[in-house]
Design an enzyme around this catalytic site. Structure first.
Site, PDB file in Angstrom:
ATOM      1  N   ASP A 120      39.552 -10.252 -10.137  1.00 52.36           N
ATOM      2  CA  ASP A 120      40.240 -10.550  -8.890  1.00 52.36           C
ATOM      3  C   ASP A 120      39.724  -9.617  -7.793  1.00 52.36           C
ATOM      4  OD1 ASP A 120      42.014 -11.573  -7.072  1.00 52.36           O
ATOM      5  OD2 ASP A 120      43.726 -10.399  -7.786  1.00 52.36           O
ATOM      6  N   CYS A 171      43.261 -19.853 -11.005  1.00 47.63           N
ATOM      7  CA  CYS A 171      43.313 -18.411 -11.183  1.00 47.63           C
ATOM      8  C   CYS A 171      44.792 -18.076 -11.383  1.00 47.63           C
ATOM      9  CB  CYS A 171      42.672 -17.686  -9.994  1.00 47.63           C
ATOM     10  SG  CYS A 171      43.141 -18.305  -8.373  1.00 47.63           S
ATOM     11  N   ARG A 177      40.380 -16.882  -6.377  1.00 47.14           N
ATOM     12  CA  ARG A 177      39.180 -17.172  -7.159  1.00 47.14           C
ATOM     13  C   ARG A 177      38.938 -18.669  -7.357  1.00 47.14           C
ATOM     14  NH1 ARG A 177      40.714 -12.914 -11.852  1.00 47.14           N
ATOM     15  NH2 ARG A 177      42.792 -13.376 -11.005  1.00 47.14           N
TER      16      ARG A 177
END
Length: 234
Positions: A120, A171, A177
């Protein structure tokens, strides 16, 4: 590293919830996104008094490509995740975060699971990008984009012969993401420039893609040879 949660046991659900609490970075602006509609659920408790919003799955369509941006499910709401996947004719799920559910349950539901996690707050590494573009190429372009590359080994060979469908990608919160990968697919295969791609995604999923991720995408260079968009950006 979060361990995979075994199938439904009350105690293990609580343990898994503690381990898989969403990162603060990807939780920003969650209030701007509509809650997950199934069963009227807006928030769930994940362990020691922490609540998290479940966002509405977001369908992104560009030409023949169809992506579903989603939150990461937990074991205790996994049945809702499967229901949404079936409602949208999802053939593949791409997990770009740490595991929060048992992947065997997804495969048992007849859906391909592709592990393409990366940290992340960072940009996707080359192997993740190659694997993602190959999956999109196989699923929607009906050809491999990176023959002979190491990314070819990340895909189940049966994907080549499976019928087309929607590619879901998630994500933790579905705001960082996962949308970045969808933006890359729009740039590579649909002829979007980076700003158009981000604008298009944000029109459908509020709060997606932060300024740091936008800066990364603005510097992204197209690698594929096929492009052409049938979408209208307003």
């Amino acid at each position: 590293m979060v361990s995979v949660t075994p199938p439904i046991q009350t105690r293990s659900q609580r343990n898994s919830s503690r381990e898989s609490a969403p990162s603060r970075k990807e939780s920003i602006s969650r209030r701007d996104v509509q809650p997950f509609p199934t069963g009227g659920v807006g928030t769930i408790s994940i362990g020691t008094g922490v609540s998290t919003t479940i966002h509405r799955p977001t369908l992104i369509e560009a030409g023949d490509m169809r992506f579903l941006i989603m939150d990461a499910p937990r074991q205790n709401n996994f049945h809702m995740f499967i229901k949404e996947c079936r409602n949208h004719n999802v053939s593949d799920v791409v997990r770009v975060c740490e595991p929060t559910y048992d992947g065997r349950d997804l495969r048992n539901a007849g859906i391909f699971l592709h592990e393409m996690s990366y940290n992340d707050g960072t940009s996707p590494p080359r192997d993740v990008i190659d694997g993602w573009l190959e999956l999109v190429g196989v699923r929607f372009q009906k050809k491999r984009r990176f023959k002979g590359s190491s990314s070819s080994r990340t895909l189940d060979w049966r994907v080549d012969t499976a019928s087309g469908g929607v590619v879901a990608v998630h994500c933790i919160a579905g705001l960082g993401r996962a949308p970045v990968l969808v933006a890359i697919a729009l740039i590579e295969f649909a002829g979007f420039d980076p700003v158009q791609a981000v604008t298009f995604i944000r029109q459908h999923r509020r709060g997606a893609i932060n300024d740091k991720q936008l800066m990364y995408l603005e510097q992204y260079s197209r690698t594929s040879q096929v492009s052409g968009c049938s979408c209208i950006i307003s």
